[in-house]
Write a protein that holds these residues in place. Sequence first.
Motif, mmCIF file in Angstrom:
data_model
loop_
_atom_site.group_PDB
_atom_site.id
_atom_site.type_symbol
_atom_site.label_atom_id
_atom_site.label_comp_id
_atom_site.label_asym_id
_atom_site.label_seq_id
_atom_site.Cartn_x
_atom_site.Cartn_y
_atom_site.Cartn_z
ATOM 1 N N ALA A 53 0.819 -1.215 0.000
ATOM 2 C CA ALA A 53 0.000 0.000 0.000
ATOM 3 C C ALA A 53 0.852 1.264 0.000
ATOM 4 O O ALA A 53 0.374 2.341 -0.374
ATOM 5 C CB ALA A 53 -0.937 0.009 1.206
ATOM 6 N N THR A 92 1.809 -8.851 1.266
ATOM 7 C CA THR A 92 1.411 -7.465 1.048
ATOM 8 C C THR A 92 1.826 -6.524 2.166
ATOM 9 O O THR A 92 2.387 -5.460 1.896
ATOM 10 C CB THR A 92 -0.111 -7.358 0.872
ATOM 11 O OG1 THR A 92 -0.764 -7.872 2.044
ATOM 12 C CG2 THR A 92 -0.586 -8.086 -0.369
ATOM 13 N N SER A 93 1.564 -6.877 3.420
ATOM 14 C CA SER A 93 1.550 -5.854 4.457
ATOM 15 C C SER A 93 1.828 -6.403 5.851
ATOM 16 O O SER A 93 1.606 -7.586 6.123
ATOM 17 C CB SER A 93 0.161 -5.188 4.509
ATOM 18 O OG SER A 93 -0.405 -5.052 3.238
ATOM 19 N N GLY A 151 -1.959 1.502 4.732
ATOM 20 C CA GLY A 151 -3.030 0.534 4.536
ATOM 21 C C GLY A 151 -2.518 -0.891 4.436
ATOM 22 O O GLY A 151 -1.316 -1.157 4.587
ATOM 23 N N SER A 208 -4.688 -5.133 -0.877
ATOM 24 C CA SER A 208 -5.709 -4.775 -1.860
ATOM 25 C C SER A 208 -5.724 -5.838 -2.938
ATOM 26 O O SER A 208 -4.707 -6.488 -3.202
ATOM 27 C CB SER A 208 -5.443 -3.407 -2.487
ATOM 28 O OG SER A 208 -4.327 -3.464 -3.363
ATOM 29 N N VAL A 209 -6.871 -6.005 -3.551
ATOM 30 C CA VAL A 209 -7.001 -6.973 -4.647
ATOM 31 C C VAL A 209 -6.041 -6.622 -5.770
ATOM 32 O O VAL A 209 -5.395 -7.499 -6.357
ATOM 33 C CB VAL A 209 -8.459 -7.012 -5.150
ATOM 34 C CG1 VAL A 209 -8.557 -7.740 -6.481
ATOM 35 C CG2 VAL A 209 -9.354 -7.682 -4.106
ATOM 36 N N GLU A 210 -5.926 -5.325 -6.069
ATOM 37 C CA GLU A 210 -5.055 -4.898 -7.173
ATOM 38 C C GLU A 210 -3.595 -5.247 -6.907
ATOM 39 O O GLU A 210 -2.881 -5.715 -7.803
ATOM 40 C CB GLU A 210 -5.205 -3.391 -7.400
ATOM 41 C CG GLU A 210 -6.573 -2.946 -7.876
ATOM 42 C CD GLU A 210 -7.629 -2.930 -6.776
ATOM 43 O OE1 GLU A 210 -8.834 -2.924 -7.114
ATOM 44 O OE2 GLU A 210 -7.256 -2.942 -5.583
ATOM 45 N N THR A 261 -14.087 -10.389 1.199
ATOM 46 C CA THR A 261 -12.757 -9.826 0.944
ATOM 47 C C THR A 261 -11.708 -10.926 0.903
ATOM 48 O O THR A 261 -10.817 -10.914 0.040
ATOM 49 C CB THR A 261 -12.392 -8.796 2.029
ATOM 50 O OG1 THR A 261 -13.381 -7.770 2.060
ATOM 51 C CG2 THR A 261 -11.035 -8.171 1.749
ATOM 52 N N MET A 307 -9.327 -11.935 -2.357
ATOM 53 C CA MET A 307 -7.865 -12.023 -2.347
ATOM 54 C C MET A 307 -7.389 -13.342 -2.949
ATOM 55 O O MET A 307 -6.411 -13.382 -3.702
ATOM 56 C CB MET A 307 -7.339 -11.885 -0.916
ATOM 57 C CG MET A 307 -7.612 -10.545 -0.271
ATOM 58 S SD MET A 307 -6.800 -9.162 -1.114
ATOM 59 C CE MET A 307 -7.505 -7.788 -0.193
#
Length: 226
Positions: A132, A156-157, A164, A167-169, A195, A199
């Motif tokens: 993010a 991702t995170s 954040g 995210s799907v993107e 959600t 993913m």
Amino acid sequence: MQRMITRAELARLVDHTLLKPEATPADVQALADEAATLGVYSICISPNMIKTVNVPDGVLLATVCGFPSGKHTTTAKATEAVESVASGADEVDMVIDIGALKAGDIESVTADIAAVRGAVGKAVLKVIIESAALTEDEIVAACRAAESAGADFVKTSTGFNPAGGASVEAVRLMRRTVGDRLGVKASGGIRDWDTAVAMVEAGANRLGLSGTAAVLAGGQVGDQSY
């Protein structure tokens, strides 16, 4: 073509997570006990909690490294990883130096990952890139660095960055970059069934969830299509 996924199948993609600084040994043990009931893949806990917890049979143990900022020295990250694996961790989720990546210093990012790769031995290494906080080009660069350094997953995170979480993107881009050569873990801000399934549909084959029971409660015992 739609694929079907059951609640039990989704659970087996989950790293059931508790990384809050205020977590007590009792909190972590409760997480581990719940993991067996939920049928998750692993629990993910802080390194200093590894020796305090009794992990149920059939549940793996994951921990973090250089968490959550990634601003630790490479030597410190490698040392932390060695100790975690020696204490019983099956998987290590390390945070890269996001600032170094954004400065274009891919060489140091790759070396940082490679050092932890060497430190964990046969344990699974996941590389947290804080997607993010990155541009698309930076996400691609981070994934390529992780692959070059021998990582098993890109993630991702941390769930602690103000930019954040997953995210799907970002998951879709990460999967497109690493193909089927690495795993992709979506983590951060995944709080409901839809959600989580989104993913997986985007390419995640592992999910980091702190509210696992609530997410799984949104699914059906029977098949769900996506």
